[in-house]
Write a protein that holds these residues in place. Structure first.
Motif, mmCIF file in Angstrom:
data_model
loop_
_atom_site.group_PDB
_atom_site.id
_atom_site.type_symbol
_atom_site.label_atom_id
_atom_site.label_comp_id
_atom_site.label_asym_id
_atom_site.label_seq_id
_atom_site.Cartn_x
_atom_site.Cartn_y
_atom_site.Cartn_z
ATOM 1 N N HIS A 194 -36.974 5.815 105.916
ATOM 2 C CA HIS A 194 -36.710 7.059 105.187
ATOM 3 C C HIS A 194 -37.922 7.986 105.253
ATOM 4 O O HIS A 194 -37.791 9.190 105.521
ATOM 5 C CB HIS A 194 -36.359 6.745 103.739
ATOM 6 N N THR A 195 -39.109 7.425 105.018
ATOM 7 C CA THR A 195 -40.339 8.221 105.028
ATOM 8 C C THR A 195 -40.556 8.893 106.376
ATOM 9 O O THR A 195 -41.021 10.040 106.446
ATOM 10 C CB THR A 195 -41.547 7.329 104.694
ATOM 11 N N THR A 196 -40.219 8.212 107.451
ATOM 12 C CA THR A 196 -40.440 8.733 108.802
ATOM 13 C C THR A 196 -39.223 9.461 109.368
ATOM 14 O O THR A 196 -39.204 9.823 110.550
ATOM 15 C CB THR A 196 -40.832 7.585 109.751
ATOM 16 N N ASN A 197 -38.185 9.642 108.525
ATOM 17 C CA ASN A 197 -36.976 10.368 108.912
ATOM 18 C C ASN A 197 -36.243 9.698 110.085
ATOM 19 O O ASN A 197 -35.712 10.372 110.971
ATOM 20 C CB ASN A 197 -37.308 11.827 109.274
ATOM 21 N N LEU A 198 -36.209 8.380 110.062
ATOM 22 C CA LEU A 198 -35.493 7.631 111.102
ATOM 23 C C LEU A 198 -34.284 6.874 110.543
ATOM 24 O O LEU A 198 -33.487 6.338 111.312
ATOM 25 C CB LEU A 198 -36.439 6.615 111.773
ATOM 26 N N LEU A 199 -34.147 6.839 109.240
ATOM 27 C CA LEU A 199 -33.136 5.995 108.605
ATOM 28 C C LEU A 199 -31.718 6.340 109.046
ATOM 29 O O LEU A 199 -30.881 5.442 109.233
ATOM 30 C CB LEU A 199 -33.254 6.113 107.081
ATOM 31 N N HIS A 200 -31.435 7.624 109.246
ATOM 32 C CA HIS A 200 -30.060 8.036 109.555
ATOM 33 C C HIS A 200 -29.577 7.521 110.908
ATOM 34 O O HIS A 200 -28.378 7.531 111.177
ATOM 35 C CB HIS A 200 -29.946 9.565 109.516
ATOM 36 N N HIS A 201 -30.490 7.064 111.751
ATOM 37 C CA HIS A 201 -30.081 6.529 113.051
ATOM 38 C C HIS A 201 -29.469 5.131 112.931
ATOM 39 O O HIS A 201 -28.832 4.659 113.879
ATOM 40 C CB HIS A 201 -31.285 6.457 113.996
ATOM 41 N N PHE A 202 -29.652 4.485 111.785
ATOM 42 C CA PHE A 202 -29.237 3.088 111.661
ATOM 43 C C PHE A 202 -28.187 2.834 110.594
ATOM 44 O O PHE A 202 -27.508 1.802 110.642
ATOM 45 C CB PHE A 202 -30.479 2.211 111.390
ATOM 46 N N GLY A 203 -28.024 3.738 109.642
ATOM 47 C CA GLY A 203 -27.027 3.530 108.603
ATOM 48 C C GLY A 203 -27.254 2.224 107.870
ATOM 49 O O GLY A 203 -28.345 1.955 107.367
ATOM 50 N N ASN A 204 -26.205 1.384 107.836
ATOM 51 C CA ASN A 204 -26.308 0.086 107.171
ATOM 52 C C ASN A 204 -26.773 -1.028 108.092
ATOM 53 O O ASN A 204 -26.828 -2.194 107.684
ATOM 54 C CB ASN A 204 -24.952 -0.306 106.569
ATOM 55 N N ASN A 205 -27.107 -0.688 109.320
ATOM 56 C CA ASN A 205 -27.468 -1.703 110.315
ATOM 57 C C ASN A 205 -28.965 -2.039 110.255
ATOM 58 O O ASN A 205 -29.713 -1.882 111.217
ATOM 59 C CB ASN A 205 -27.090 -1.223 111.716
#
Length: 211
Positions: free
Chosen positions: A118-129
């Motif tokens: 989340h801090t690095t703005n990468l979370l949305h690429h993985f969703g629940n995975n």
């Protein structure tokens, strides 16, 4: 190497957390007089279980760390990561351009993985995975976290490629029957080249290779 699914380690592969985590650890163990010995345990620390690393530190100290040490370490690293953490160079572009199914499989606690992404703005690429060793109580170099991730994603090990930055992670991937790519730095280049992984120095090189 034509994978159907990409499995990423988190620390050192997606987020540049290892220098920060090592700095925090060094600051916390300095009062015990083993700071000069820290380089001897850094390879045990990166990529595997925190508990194994602390056991090595205690061995050097000849005594047990305080009971609240892990709590203080977690609190300090979380704070440091929120303030300073950056993505690994090239990771954002790679994730944006790659359309394969992808997940994260890390030895760290789920909350830490999620917060760092989340801090690095990468979370949305993985969703629940996002898969943590703490969920299954098995840590690298055992292969279980990668086998767990592949099964949850719906793929066989040979259909996946694991991207790792540590020897423990590479050993886990190979033991589980996965093809593995190693992301290396100058400090561990020699050791990584001796591993079974295909070794690259940057995410951009890995992206080109997978294309």
């Amino acid at each position: 190497m034509k994978p159907k699914c990409l499995i990423f380690d988190c620390d050192g592969v997606l987020v540049d957390s290892l220098p920060l985590a090592n700095r925090v650890m060094l600051e916390l163990i300095a009062p015990f007089g083993v700071s000069k010995e820290f380089e001897k345990v850094i390879h045990h620390y990166n990529g595997g279980s925190l508990w194994a690393s602390l056991a090595k530190i205690e061995e050097l100290m000849g005594e047990k760390l305080p009971e609240d040490f892990v709590g203080r370490y977690r609190e300090s690293t979380y704070k440091t990561f929120k303030e300073e953490l950056q993505p690994i160079e090239g990771a954002k572009g790679f994730l944006e351009r790659n359309n394969l199914p992808k997940c994260v499989a890390s030895s760290g606690p789920y909350e830490k993985i999620e917060q760092n992404l989340h801090t690095t703005n990468l979370l949305h690429h993985f969703g629940n995975n996002i898969f943590s060793s703490y969920e299954i109580k098995s840590w690298k170099p055992e292969p279980d976290i990668f086998l767990h991730a592949a099964a949850k994603m719906g793929f066989k090990p040979k259909e996946c490629v694991v991207i790792e930055d540590s020897l423990d992670g590479i050993a886990a991937a190979v033991k589980g029957g996965f093809d593995c790519i190693g992301l290396t730095t100058e400090t561990n280049l020699t050791e990584m080249k001796k591993s079974p992984a295909m070794v690259f120095k940057s995410m951009s090189e890995i992206e080109k290779f997978l294309q």
